[in-house]
Design an enzyme around this catalytic site. Structure first.
Site, PDB file in Angstrom:
ATOM      1  N   ASP A 110       0.739  -1.115   0.086  1.00 50.75           N
ATOM      2  CA  ASP A 110       0.056   0.061  -0.058  1.00 50.75           C
ATOM      3  C   ASP A 110       0.988   1.270   0.142  1.00 50.75           C
ATOM      4  O   ASP A 110       2.084   1.079   0.225  1.00 50.75           O
ATOM      5  CB  ASP A 110      -1.107   0.004   1.045  1.00 50.75           C
ATOM      6  CG  ASP A 110      -0.591   0.233   2.549  1.00 50.75           C
ATOM      7  OD1 ASP A 110       0.236   1.108   2.854  1.00 50.75           O
ATOM      8  OD2 ASP A 110      -0.744  -0.565   3.320  1.00 50.75           O
ATOM      9  N   VAL A 111       0.293   2.446  -0.202  1.00 60.10           N
ATOM     10  CA  VAL A 111       0.846   3.563  -0.455  1.00 60.10           C
ATOM     11  C   VAL A 111       1.800   4.165   0.445  1.00 60.10           C
ATOM     12  O   VAL A 111       2.953   4.638   0.553  1.00 60.10           O
ATOM     13  CB  VAL A 111       0.031   4.852  -0.911  1.00 60.10           C
ATOM     14  CG1 VAL A 111      -1.093   5.214   0.342  1.00 60.10           C
ATOM     15  CG2 VAL A 111       0.673   5.768  -1.277  1.00 60.10           C
TER      16      VAL A 111
END
Length: 291
Positions: A110-111
């Site tokens: 994820d970011v």
């Protein structure tokens, strides 16, 4: 010998098998002028014509393909997508360019997560490494914020109920820190969305930092800068292939001479610096445009 169309396209680096199945189902693939359907089989011959969105693509027999694998140090803030409509940085931006193939991400981060992300030109390898049935270990270094006691650690090891089913860490080991800021190393054998964070949240603990440090027996390379990549050597590539029951490679494109390795390291550092400058200018320009 005929093979499933999606397997041929995945092996040729046109996407993971799941991605290719989606575009076949959408009617975007044709074989010798006929729209393909999921389950079609093809035999790779010199006269075979496969098109995606009308564009003729290159496919080779299995023996002609060279499987390549990159280890990339994903920084926080990069998206695991090929293109972002908002122009935000993605994990594909800094990868080396390819001819006749493309890099396929082995899973996602994820970011807000950084660390090891593998890329390969072999979609079948990517698909097998990601599949839960293979139970390939992923190890993460996690900094948590909150009170952690033996009861919570026991729950995380035995299993807790998440919204998409039960989950547990295979291993969990304290690795440092004091008070309510502590580091742990944890392992999983699947890659569900935000699974590490959700497991800790299920016992009332927040994750403040998350770094993937290992995939299978492939560690995050020491000395690799954030945003940098290095190509896995022959033995490492064949280790991954053997892990998921794919035949070993018999040749490699990885340079072995010391001067070539030094040159590659310098190229990586320059690419990381250049990309950071471009991204910084893009963000600055975005702020000016928005007033």
């Amino acid at each position: 010998m005929s093979e499933k169309l999606q397997k041929v396209l995945a092996r040729a680096g046109h996407g993971s098998r799941r991605e290719i199945e989606s575009i076949i189902e959408a009617g975007r693939v044709s074989v010798d002028g006929k729209i393909a359907t999921l389950g079609d089989r093809v035999e790779v011959t010199p006269g075979l014509k496969i098109r995606i969105d009308g564009h003729l693509i290159s496919v080779k027999e299995s023996a002609e393909q060279i499987c390549r694998v990159l280890a990339y140090y994903k920084p926080e803030g990069e998206l695991c997508t090929r293109n972002d409509p908002e122009g935000r940085p993605t994990v594909f931006d800094r990868l080396p360019k390819l001819r006749g193939a493309r890099w396929i991400a082995v899973g996602r981060l994820d970011v807000n997560t950084c660390g090891l992300l593998l890329f390969t030109t072999d979609g079948e390898l990517a698909n097998r490494l990601m599949h839960p049935s293979r139970e390939v270990e992923r190890e993460y270094a996690v900094r948590v914020f909150g009170q952690v006691d033996e009861s919570k650690l026991r729950d995380l090891s035995r299993g807790v109920q998440l919204e998409d089913g039960p989950a547990a860490f295979k291993t969990i080991k304290f690795s440092g820190g004091e008070g309510i800021n502590q580091w742990y190393n944890v392992t999983l054998t699947e890659g569900r969305n935000r699974e590490v964070r959700r497991l800790w949240e299920a016992v009332g603990v927040q994750v403040s930092r998350l770094i993937r440090v290992r995939y299978g027996d492939i560690p995050l390379p020491k000395g690799l800068p954030r945003g940098g990549w290095t190509e896995l050597d022959f033995a490492q590539t064949n280790y991954l292939r053997g892990l998921v029951e794919l035949p070993p490679e018999t040749s490699s494109k990885v340079a072995v001479e010391k001067d070539r390795r030094r040159m590659k390291a310098n190229q990586i550092r320059r690419a990381v610096k250049r990309h950071s400058q471009i991204a910084g200018g893009r963000r600055s320009g975005g702020r000016n445009n928005n007033g």
